[in-house]
Design a protein around this motif. Structure first.
Motif, short mmCIF file in Angstrom:
data_model
loop_
_atom_site.label_atom_id
_atom_site.label_comp_id
_atom_site.label_asym_id
_atom_site.label_seq_id
_atom_site.Cartn_x
_atom_site.Cartn_y
_atom_site.Cartn_z
N ASN A 11 53.33 167.72 -0.57
CA ASN A 11 54.58 167.67 0.18
C ASN A 11 54.57 168.71 1.29
O ASN A 11 54.04 169.80 1.12
CB ASN A 11 55.76 167.97 -0.75
CG ASN A 11 56.04 166.83 -1.68
OD1 ASN A 11 55.20 166.48 -2.51
ND2 ASN A 11 57.21 166.25 -1.57
N VAL A 12 55.22 168.36 2.41
CA VAL A 12 55.43 169.32 3.49
C VAL A 12 56.44 170.35 2.99
O VAL A 12 57.51 169.98 2.49
CB VAL A 12 55.97 168.60 4.75
CG1 VAL A 12 56.25 169.60 5.86
CG2 VAL A 12 55.00 167.53 5.21
N MET A 31 51.72 172.71 3.59
CA MET A 31 51.98 171.74 2.54
C MET A 31 51.53 172.30 1.20
O MET A 31 50.71 173.23 1.16
CB MET A 31 51.29 170.40 2.83
CG MET A 31 49.80 170.42 2.76
SD MET A 31 49.06 168.77 2.99
CE MET A 31 49.60 167.91 1.54
N ALA A 32 52.09 171.77 0.14
CA ALA A 32 51.75 172.18 -1.21
C ALA A 32 51.30 170.96 -1.99
O ALA A 32 51.89 169.88 -1.88
CB ALA A 32 52.94 172.82 -1.91
N SER A 33 50.25 171.15 -2.77
CA SER A 33 49.80 170.13 -3.70
C SER A 33 49.98 170.71 -5.09
O SER A 33 49.36 171.72 -5.43
CB SER A 33 48.33 169.79 -3.44
OG SER A 33 47.90 168.80 -4.35
N ASN A 34 50.85 170.12 -5.85
CA ASN A 34 51.19 170.64 -7.18
C ASN A 34 50.59 169.75 -8.26
O ASN A 34 50.68 168.53 -8.19
CB ASN A 34 52.71 170.70 -7.35
CG ASN A 34 53.36 171.56 -6.30
OD1 ASN A 34 52.94 172.67 -6.05
ND2 ASN A 34 54.37 171.01 -5.65
N SER A 35 50.02 170.40 -9.27
CA SER A 35 49.50 169.63 -10.40
C SER A 35 50.43 169.80 -11.60
O SER A 35 51.24 170.73 -11.65
CB SER A 35 48.10 170.11 -10.77
OG SER A 35 48.14 171.44 -11.25
N ASP A 71 58.73 165.86 2.96
CA ASP A 71 58.08 164.55 2.99
C ASP A 71 56.78 164.55 2.19
O ASP A 71 55.98 165.48 2.29
CB ASP A 71 57.76 164.13 4.42
CG ASP A 71 58.99 163.72 5.21
OD1 ASP A 71 60.05 163.50 4.58
OD2 ASP A 71 58.90 163.61 6.45
N PRO A 72 56.52 163.48 1.40
CA PRO A 72 55.24 163.36 0.69
C PRO A 72 54.17 162.86 1.66
O PRO A 72 54.37 161.86 2.36
CB PRO A 72 55.54 162.33 -0.40
CG PRO A 72 56.66 161.52 0.14
CD PRO A 72 57.47 162.42 1.04
N VAL A 73 53.03 163.56 1.72
CA VAL A 73 51.99 163.22 2.68
C VAL A 73 50.61 163.22 2.04
O VAL A 73 50.38 163.83 1.00
CB VAL A 73 51.98 164.20 3.88
CG1 VAL A 73 53.21 164.06 4.72
CG2 VAL A 73 51.79 165.62 3.43
N VAL A 74 49.69 162.54 2.73
CA VAL A 74 48.27 162.59 2.43
C VAL A 74 47.60 163.08 3.70
O VAL A 74 47.81 162.52 4.78
CB VAL A 74 47.72 161.19 2.05
CG1 VAL A 74 46.22 161.26 1.80
CG2 VAL A 74 48.45 160.63 0.86
N VAL A 75 46.82 164.16 3.58
CA VAL A 75 46.14 164.74 4.74
C VAL A 75 44.64 164.67 4.52
O VAL A 75 44.14 165.05 3.46
CB VAL A 75 46.58 166.20 4.96
CG1 VAL A 75 45.78 166.85 6.08
CG2 VAL A 75 48.07 166.27 5.27
#
Length: 144
Positions: A11-12, A31-35, A71-75
């Motif tokens: 997410n941004v 952005m953060a990627s959370n597990s 916003d949910p994103v794929v980078v």
């Protein structure tokens, strides 16, 4: 230069900041990627990865004004370490991604695609329609 390919889903987490650098547009956001993992009691939060995403050129043009905090994103891009000195003069480093592609994570949101390409009507000039003959042209031929 060796470039490490990288894909991250998350997410941004900051405002999306657009600016000019010379002749190019640049857009930057974090952005953060959370597990998380499933336990007997439900879901338990795991580790988080925070990265700064830099978008240049056409990617920046596509992102600017269209992505927002949350916003949910794929980078997709190349990851590298940026080393710098902080205000106190301490040496720091941060992971950054130079994005080659940014898009919505459609597993977590719905979007309407606007490909920003001309429609078929804009590609070809309108052709002149043949002049319609009058309804009475056959009658005139018979009468004369």
């Amino acid at each position: 230069m060796f470039e490490t390919p990288f894909t991250v889903v998350g997410n941004v987490v900051t405002d999306v900041y657009a600016r000019r650098a010379g002749e190019s547009n640049v857009v930057t956001f974090r952005m953060a990627s959370n597990s998380r993992k499933r336990t007997d009691d439900g879901w338990e939060p795991g580790n988080s990865l925070y990265v700064t995403v830099n978008c240049w050129g056409r990617v920046a043009d596509g992102v600017a004004g269209r992505l927002f905090k949350g916003d949910p994103v794929v980078v997709v891009g190349h990851i590298y370490t940026n080393e710098y000195l902080d205000k106190e003069g301490n040496r720091r480093s941060a992971m950054e991604v130079r994005a080659t592609s940014v898009g919505p994570d459609m597993a977590r949101c719905q979007v309407k695609i606007d490909p920003r390409r001309p429609s078929p009507l804009e590609l070809e000039p309108p052709q002149a329609e043949p002049e319609a003959e009058s309804e009475n042209s056959d009658e005139l031929a018979v009468l004369t």
